[in-house]
Design a protein around this motif. Structure first.
Motif, mmCIF file in Angstrom:
data_model
loop_
_atom_site.group_PDB
_atom_site.id
_atom_site.type_symbol
_atom_site.label_atom_id
_atom_site.label_comp_id
_atom_site.label_asym_id
_atom_site.label_seq_id
_atom_site.Cartn_x
_atom_site.Cartn_y
_atom_site.Cartn_z
ATOM 1 N N GLY A 62 2.452 4.732 -6.687
ATOM 2 C CA GLY A 62 3.476 3.281 -6.292
ATOM 3 C C GLY A 62 5.305 4.311 -6.595
ATOM 4 O O GLY A 62 5.795 5.305 -6.856
ATOM 5 N N VAL A 63 6.474 3.139 -6.706
ATOM 6 C CA VAL A 63 7.593 4.085 -6.494
ATOM 7 C C VAL A 63 8.066 4.552 -8.110
ATOM 8 O O VAL A 63 8.818 5.218 -8.038
ATOM 9 N N GLU A 64 8.150 3.492 -8.899
ATOM 10 C CA GLU A 64 8.575 3.891 -10.401
ATOM 11 C C GLU A 64 7.594 4.301 -11.593
ATOM 12 O O GLU A 64 8.000 4.590 -12.567
ATOM 13 N N ASP A 65 6.360 5.098 -10.546
ATOM 14 C CA ASP A 65 4.796 5.280 -11.253
ATOM 15 C C ASP A 65 4.532 4.298 -12.376
ATOM 16 O O ASP A 65 4.491 5.143 -13.867
ATOM 17 N N THR A 66 5.053 3.498 -12.205
ATOM 18 C CA THR A 66 4.932 2.654 -13.318
ATOM 19 C C THR A 66 2.978 1.868 -13.519
ATOM 20 O O THR A 66 2.861 0.738 -14.187
ATOM 21 N N GLY A 67 2.072 2.753 -12.570
ATOM 22 C CA GLY A 67 0.789 2.062 -12.666
ATOM 23 C C GLY A 67 -0.114 2.324 -11.690
ATOM 24 O O GLY A 67 0.511 3.781 -10.833
ATOM 25 N N ILE A 68 -1.040 2.459 -11.138
ATOM 26 C CA ILE A 68 -2.338 3.595 -10.605
ATOM 27 C C ILE A 68 -3.095 2.299 -9.320
ATOM 28 O O ILE A 68 -3.584 1.185 -10.264
ATOM 29 N N GLN A 69 -2.838 2.624 -8.196
ATOM 30 C CA GLN A 69 -3.501 0.874 -7.373
ATOM 31 C C GLN A 69 -4.335 2.547 -6.795
ATOM 32 O O GLN A 69 -4.581 3.196 -6.598
ATOM 33 N N MET A 70 -5.453 0.912 -6.318
ATOM 34 C CA MET A 70 -6.301 1.336 -5.772
ATOM 35 C C MET A 70 -6.425 0.774 -4.245
ATOM 36 O O MET A 70 -6.112 -0.488 -4.032
ATOM 37 N N ALA A 71 -7.178 1.729 -3.171
ATOM 38 C CA ALA A 71 -7.209 1.046 -1.758
ATOM 39 C C ALA A 71 -8.823 2.196 -1.272
ATOM 40 O O ALA A 71 -9.093 3.252 -1.803
ATOM 41 N N THR A 72 -9.673 0.925 -0.139
ATOM 42 C CA THR A 72 -10.789 1.347 -0.186
ATOM 43 C C THR A 72 -11.431 1.491 1.182
ATOM 44 O O THR A 72 -10.130 1.122 2.428
ATOM 45 N N SER A 73 -11.595 2.037 2.052
ATOM 46 C CA SER A 73 -11.899 1.951 3.547
ATOM 47 C C SER A 73 -13.765 2.580 3.733
ATOM 48 O O SER A 73 -14.308 3.255 2.814
ATOM 49 N N PRO A 74 -14.315 2.166 4.398
ATOM 50 C CA PRO A 74 -15.340 1.808 4.402
ATOM 51 C C PRO A 74 -15.828 3.186 5.269
ATOM 52 O O PRO A 74 -16.963 3.803 5.504
ATOM 53 N N SER A 75 -14.423 4.252 5.890
ATOM 54 C CA SER A 75 -14.773 5.792 6.383
ATOM 55 C C SER A 75 -13.355 6.039 6.158
ATOM 56 O O SER A 75 -12.857 5.612 6.253
ATOM 57 N N TRP A 76 -13.173 7.918 5.880
ATOM 58 C CA TRP A 76 -11.980 8.064 6.184
ATOM 59 C C TRP A 76 -11.512 7.678 7.352
ATOM 60 O O TRP A 76 -9.369 7.481 7.015
ATOM 61 N N ASP A 77 -11.689 7.716 7.926
ATOM 62 C CA ASP A 77 -10.856 7.410 9.678
ATOM 63 C C ASP A 77 -10.361 5.656 9.425
ATOM 64 O O ASP A 77 -9.961 5.624 11.282
ATOM 65 N N THR A 78 -11.453 4.916 9.309
ATOM 66 C CA THR A 78 -11.085 3.763 9.524
ATOM 67 C C THR A 78 -9.995 3.333 8.616
ATOM 68 O O THR A 78 -9.538 3.202 7.668
ATOM 69 N N VAL A 79 -8.628 3.132 9.559
ATOM 70 C CA VAL A 79 -7.808 2.124 9.122
ATOM 71 C C VAL A 79 -6.755 0.713 9.661
ATOM 72 O O VAL A 79 -7.048 0.762 10.273
ATOM 73 N N PRO A 80 -6.412 0.681 8.443
ATOM 74 C CA PRO A 80 -5.530 1.050 6.899
ATOM 75 C C PRO A 80 -6.363 0.997 6.183
ATOM 76 O O PRO A 80 -7.852 -0.561 6.200
ATOM 77 N N TYR A 81 -6.627 1.283 5.163
ATOM 78 C CA TYR A 81 -7.316 1.391 3.758
ATOM 79 C C TYR A 81 -6.581 0.023 3.372
ATOM 80 O O TYR A 81 -5.935 -1.149 3.540
ATOM 81 N N GLN A 82 -7.656 -0.910 2.486
ATOM 82 C CA GLN A 82 -7.391 -2.048 2.321
ATOM 83 C C GLN A 82 -7.192 -1.936 0.796
ATOM 84 O O GLN A 82 -8.128 -1.490 -0.060
ATOM 85 N N ARG A 83 -6.482 -2.584 0.073
ATOM 86 C CA ARG A 83 -5.613 -2.287 -1.207
ATOM 87 C C ARG A 83 -6.519 -3.364 -2.111
ATOM 88 O O ARG A 83 -7.008 -4.681 -1.601
ATOM 89 N N VAL A 84 -7.074 -2.801 -2.954
ATOM 90 C CA VAL A 84 -8.119 -3.302 -3.532
ATOM 91 C C VAL A 84 -7.460 -4.269 -5.334
ATOM 92 O O VAL A 84 -6.170 -3.248 -5.345
ATOM 93 N N ALA A 85 -7.961 -5.213 -5.454
ATOM 94 C CA ALA A 85 -7.080 -5.987 -6.783
ATOM 95 C C ALA A 85 -5.410 -6.669 -6.784
ATOM 96 O O ALA A 85 -4.549 -6.653 -7.303
#
Length: 179
Positions: A62-85
């Motif tokens: 994100g904006v301040e480099d203080t973490g790494i987040q994750m998102a998933t999608s059932p396929s590369w073209d299914t948007v928007p991806y869903q945030r994990v946690a």
């Protein structure tokens, strides 16, 4: 995001971002004053894993480099991806500022190589500029399962088969050179 059957195209754009910054998540949104004043919304530096079933795991910062987040999608073209946690960081960088992650599978799980910003407030004078995190699975959002496996996981010095050494230039991101 764009896709094509071959590197030579034709390329087709997806038409919308796979993930927009969340204005309610402090890791992805902030209001700055001063030199860089403005409303900052950031989803950046992605690393993507495509699972055998075609689903996608997107790692980003994100904006301040203080973490790494994750998102998933059932396929590369299914948007928007869903945030994990709920968009919380999946790693504990121990007060360090991290970015430019590269995630890859190993026979024992998943590794994440990250660049540590030299402006991190907790870096000692002779600090490493990279960390290697390991997890038994590539899809866990549990920060306790992403452990630091190695400090200084790569070097600018490479020993060649003929015994000579090659020294690369300092780099912000890990890269591969094929000789």
């Amino acid at each position: 995001v764009a896709s094509a059957e071959t590197l030579w195209g034709p390329w087709k754009r997806l038409g919308q971002p796979v993930l927009e910054a969340d204005p309610c998540n402090p890791l992805e949104h902030m209001r700055r004053k001063g030199r860089y004043e403005g409303d900052w919304r950031v989803v950046a530096n992605p690393s993507v894993l495509v699972e055998p079933n075609g689903s996608v795991v997107l790692f980003y910062r994100g904006v301040e480099d203080t973490g790494i987040q994750m998102a998933t999608s059932p396929s590369w073209d299914t948007v928007p991806y869903q945030r994990v946690a709920h968009g919380r960081s999946i790693v504990s960088p121990h007060g360090l500022k991290v970015e430019d992650m590269y995630v890859f599978r190993t026979p024992r799980g998943c590794n994440m190589l990250v660049h540590v910003l030299s402006s991190s407030p907790t870096l000692p004078h002779s600090a490493q500029l990279s960390l290697l995190f390991h997890s038994p699975t590539c899809t866990t959002p549990n920060p306790h399962l992403w452990i630091i496996a190695a400090e200084e996981p790569y070097s600018r010095c490479v020993r060649l088969n003929n015994g000579s050494r090659l020294t690369g230039r300092p780099a912000e991101q890990a890269s591969t050179t094929i000789l």
